[in-house]
Design an enzyme around this catalytic site. Structure first.
Site, PDB file in Angstrom:
ATOM      1  N   LYS A 249     -16.351 -15.443  -9.381  1.00  0.00           N
ATOM      2  CA  LYS A 249     -15.761 -14.117  -9.555  1.00  0.00           C
ATOM      3  C   LYS A 249     -16.809 -13.066  -9.942  1.00  0.00           C
ATOM      4  O   LYS A 249     -16.743 -11.914  -9.511  1.00  0.00           O
ATOM      5  CB  LYS A 249     -14.676 -14.197 -10.634  1.00  0.00           C
ATOM      6  CG  LYS A 249     -13.955 -12.897 -10.871  1.00  0.00           C
ATOM      7  CD  LYS A 249     -12.771 -13.064 -11.790  1.00  0.00           C
ATOM      8  CE  LYS A 249     -12.241 -11.708 -12.211  1.00  0.00           C
ATOM      9  NZ  LYS A 249     -11.017 -11.787 -12.991  1.00  0.00           N
TER      10      LYS A 249
ATOM     11  N   HIS B 233       1.647   0.404 -13.431  1.00  0.00           N
ATOM     12  CA  HIS B 233       2.400  -0.831 -13.679  1.00  0.00           C
ATOM     13  C   HIS B 233       3.899  -0.513 -13.675  1.00  0.00           C
ATOM     14  O   HIS B 233       4.328   0.452 -14.312  1.00  0.00           O
ATOM     15  CB  HIS B 233       1.984  -1.446 -15.016  1.00  0.00           C
ATOM     16  CG  HIS B 233       2.684  -2.741 -15.267  1.00  0.00           C
ATOM     17  ND1 HIS B 233       2.286  -3.923 -14.682  1.00  0.00           N
ATOM     18  CD2 HIS B 233       3.789  -3.027 -16.000  1.00  0.00           C
ATOM     19  CE1 HIS B 233       3.114  -4.879 -15.051  1.00  0.00           C
ATOM     20  NE2 HIS B 233       4.033  -4.379 -15.854  1.00  0.00           N
TER      21      HIS B 233
ATOM     22  N   GLY C 258       0.767  -1.235   0.000  1.00  0.00           N
ATOM     23  CA  GLY C 258       0.000   0.000   0.000  1.00  0.00           C
ATOM     24  C   GLY C 258       0.799   1.288   0.000  1.00  0.00           C
ATOM     25  O   GLY C 258       0.281   2.345   0.369  1.00  0.00           O
ATOM     26  N   SER C 259       2.063   1.243  -0.444  1.00  0.00           N
ATOM     27  CA  SER C 259       2.825   2.505  -0.457  1.00  0.00           C
ATOM     28  C   SER C 259       2.239   3.498  -1.465  1.00  0.00           C
ATOM     29  O   SER C 259       2.239   4.708  -1.210  1.00  0.00           O
ATOM     30  CB  SER C 259       4.312   2.247  -0.735  1.00  0.00           C
ATOM     31  OG  SER C 259       4.510   1.723  -2.024  1.00  0.00           O
ATOM     32  N   ASN C 260       1.717   3.005  -2.572  1.00  0.00           N
ATOM     33  CA  ASN C 260       1.069   3.924  -3.522  1.00  0.00           C
ATOM     34  C   ASN C 260      -0.255   4.442  -2.973  1.00  0.00           C
ATOM     35  O   ASN C 260      -0.589   5.617  -3.153  1.00  0.00           O
ATOM     36  CB  ASN C 260       0.874   3.242  -4.887  1.00  0.00           C
ATOM     37  CG  ASN C 260       2.165   3.201  -5.675  1.00  0.00           C
ATOM     38  OD1 ASN C 260       2.580   4.190  -6.259  1.00  0.00           O
ATOM     39  ND2 ASN C 260       2.834   2.053  -5.650  1.00  0.00           N
TER      40      ASN C 260
ATOM     41  N   ASN D 105      -4.682   2.255 -13.662  1.00  0.00           N
ATOM     42  CA  ASN D 105      -3.741   1.334 -13.022  1.00  0.00           C
ATOM     43  C   ASN D 105      -2.323   1.878 -13.143  1.00  0.00           C
ATOM     44  O   ASN D 105      -2.015   2.640 -14.068  1.00  0.00           O
ATOM     45  CB  ASN D 105      -3.818  -0.036 -13.718  1.00  0.00           C
ATOM     46  CG  ASN D 105      -2.926  -1.073 -13.070  1.00  0.00           C
ATOM     47  OD1 ASN D 105      -2.842  -1.161 -11.832  1.00  0.00           O
ATOM     48  ND2 ASN D 105      -2.229  -1.861 -13.885  1.00  0.00           N
TER      49      ASN D 105
ATOM     50  N   MET E 264      -3.940  -6.888  -6.898  1.00  0.00           N
ATOM     51  CA  MET E 264      -3.284  -7.997  -7.597  1.00  0.00           C
ATOM     52  C   MET E 264      -4.262  -8.969  -8.246  1.00  0.00           C
ATOM     53  O   MET E 264      -4.045 -10.177  -8.251  1.00  0.00           O
ATOM     54  CB  MET E 264      -2.351  -8.731  -6.624  1.00  0.00           C
ATOM     55  CG  MET E 264      -1.298  -7.837  -5.993  1.00  0.00           C
ATOM     56  SD  MET E 264      -0.368  -6.854  -7.191  1.00  0.00           S
ATOM     57  CE  MET E 264       0.822  -8.079  -7.700  1.00  0.00           C
ATOM     58  N   ARG E 265      -5.342  -8.436  -8.826  1.00  0.00           N
ATOM     59  CA  ARG E 265      -6.283  -9.305  -9.552  1.00  0.00           C
ATOM     60  C   ARG E 265      -6.608  -8.689 -10.892  1.00  0.00           C
ATOM     61  O   ARG E 265      -6.613  -7.464 -11.037  1.00  0.00           O
ATOM     62  CB  ARG E 265      -7.596  -9.448  -8.782  1.00  0.00           C
ATOM     63  CG  ARG E 265      -7.432 -10.247  -7.548  1.00  0.00           C
ATOM     64  CD  ARG E 265      -8.747 -10.422  -6.819  1.00  0.00           C
ATOM     65  NE  ARG E 265      -8.450 -10.955  -5.498  1.00  0.00           N
ATOM     66  CZ  ARG E 265      -8.196 -12.227  -5.256  1.00  0.00           C
ATOM     67  NH1 ARG E 265      -8.262 -13.112  -6.222  1.00  0.00           N
ATOM     68  NH2 ARG E 265      -7.888 -12.624  -4.038  1.00  0.00           N
TER      69      ARG E 265
HETATM   70  C1  GRF Z   1       3.595  -1.227  -7.469  1.00  0.00           C
HETATM   71  O1  GRF Z   1       4.899  -1.493  -7.927  1.00  0.00           O
HETATM   72  C2  GRF Z   1       2.650  -1.091  -8.620  1.00  0.00           C
HETATM   73  O2  GRF Z   1       3.239  -0.610  -9.781  1.00  0.00           O
HETATM   74  C3  GRF Z   1       2.191  -2.512  -8.851  1.00  0.00           C
HETATM   75  O3  GRF Z   1       2.101  -3.075  -7.563  1.00  0.00           O
HETATM   76  C4  GRF Z   1       3.032  -2.403  -6.701  1.00  0.00           C
HETATM   77  C5  GRF Z   1       2.262  -1.983  -5.479  1.00  0.00           C
HETATM   78  O4  GRF Z   1       3.087  -1.518  -4.447  1.00  0.00           O
HETATM   79  N1  GRF Z   1       0.940  -2.537  -9.586  1.00  0.00           N
HETATM   80  P1  GRF Z   1       2.420  -0.871  -3.163  1.00  0.00           P
HETATM   81  O5  GRF Z   1       1.466  -1.891  -2.577  1.00  0.00           O
HETATM   82  O6  GRF Z   1       1.707   0.374  -3.588  1.00  0.00           O
HETATM   83  O7  GRF Z   1       3.539  -0.566  -2.215  1.00  0.00           O
END
Ligand code: GRF
Length: 189
Positions: free
Chosen positions: A64, A108, A11-13, A106, A89-90
């Protein structure tokens, strides 16, 4: 504009996006975090930032489609305008993607279309390419294929290890994602 963030892990983003909403640099309301993993660290971050969290997993449903219908109910009930995936992650099913066409974004960790999929950083590192990067894109029915909004390159130098490359990529993500979401929100107003 009302935003929901979807995340599954660290969850850093999520954290930098929530902080950008709270300090006003993303001019929107962050209505909730949706997390599909009940023990994910991102939930602790949301609690610390006072962001409401909705958590359930596909395992709680017969299939799903039902899981995604439940997500859709929440999005509609809370009148969400924009879904921001931040390490969710889905792969999204067509029910969600079609209902929120051009309204799901998203991030990536590679320069798409190179190195799509789960291990974008590792795959680029192991391929021995000289540069990789970060891509922010709209989500369509493919895997990491939708229209690109922004990209930034990251050099892979001879002294890089997988860990130093991961750090460099995340630093770019944490600067670029709030900036791009702020621009998307401003343009839609
Ligand atoms: C990030 O590298 C993002 O690009 C990818 O998953 C990672 C998530 O990292 N989709 P965080 O959970 O936000 O730390």
């Amino acid at each position: 504009m009302k935003i929901a963030i979807f995340a599954s892990g660290n969850g850093s983003n999520f954290q930098v996006l929530a902080e950008a909403v709270q300090n006003g640099s993303i001019p929107a309301e962050l209505v909730f975090l949706f997390c599909d993993k009940p023990n994910a660290y991102v939930i602790e971050r949301a609690v610390a930032l006072n962001v409401p969290t909705i958590t359930f997993s596909p395992k709680d449903f017969d299939n799903k489609a039902e899981y995604e219908q439940k997500i859709l109910c929440w999005l509609r009930d809370k009148e969400i305008d924009l879904v921001v995936l931040a390490g969710y992650m889905r792969i999204l099913g067509s029910a969600l993607v079609d209902a929120y066409q051009d309204r799901i974004i998203n991030i990536h960790p590679s320069l798409l279309p190179n190195f799509p999929g789960l291990h974008g950083i590792k795959d680029a590192f192991e391929a021995g390419v000289a540069e990789t990067g970060v891509t922010i894109h709209y989500v369509d029915n493919g895997v990491d294929t939708g229209p690109i909004i922004a990209q930034e390159k990251v050099a892979i130098t001879p002294d890089d290890t997988l860990e130093t490359l991961e750090t460099k990529i995340h630093q770019v993500e944490h600067r670029l994602y709030p900036q791009v979401i702020a621009e998307v929100v401003r343009k839609s107003e």
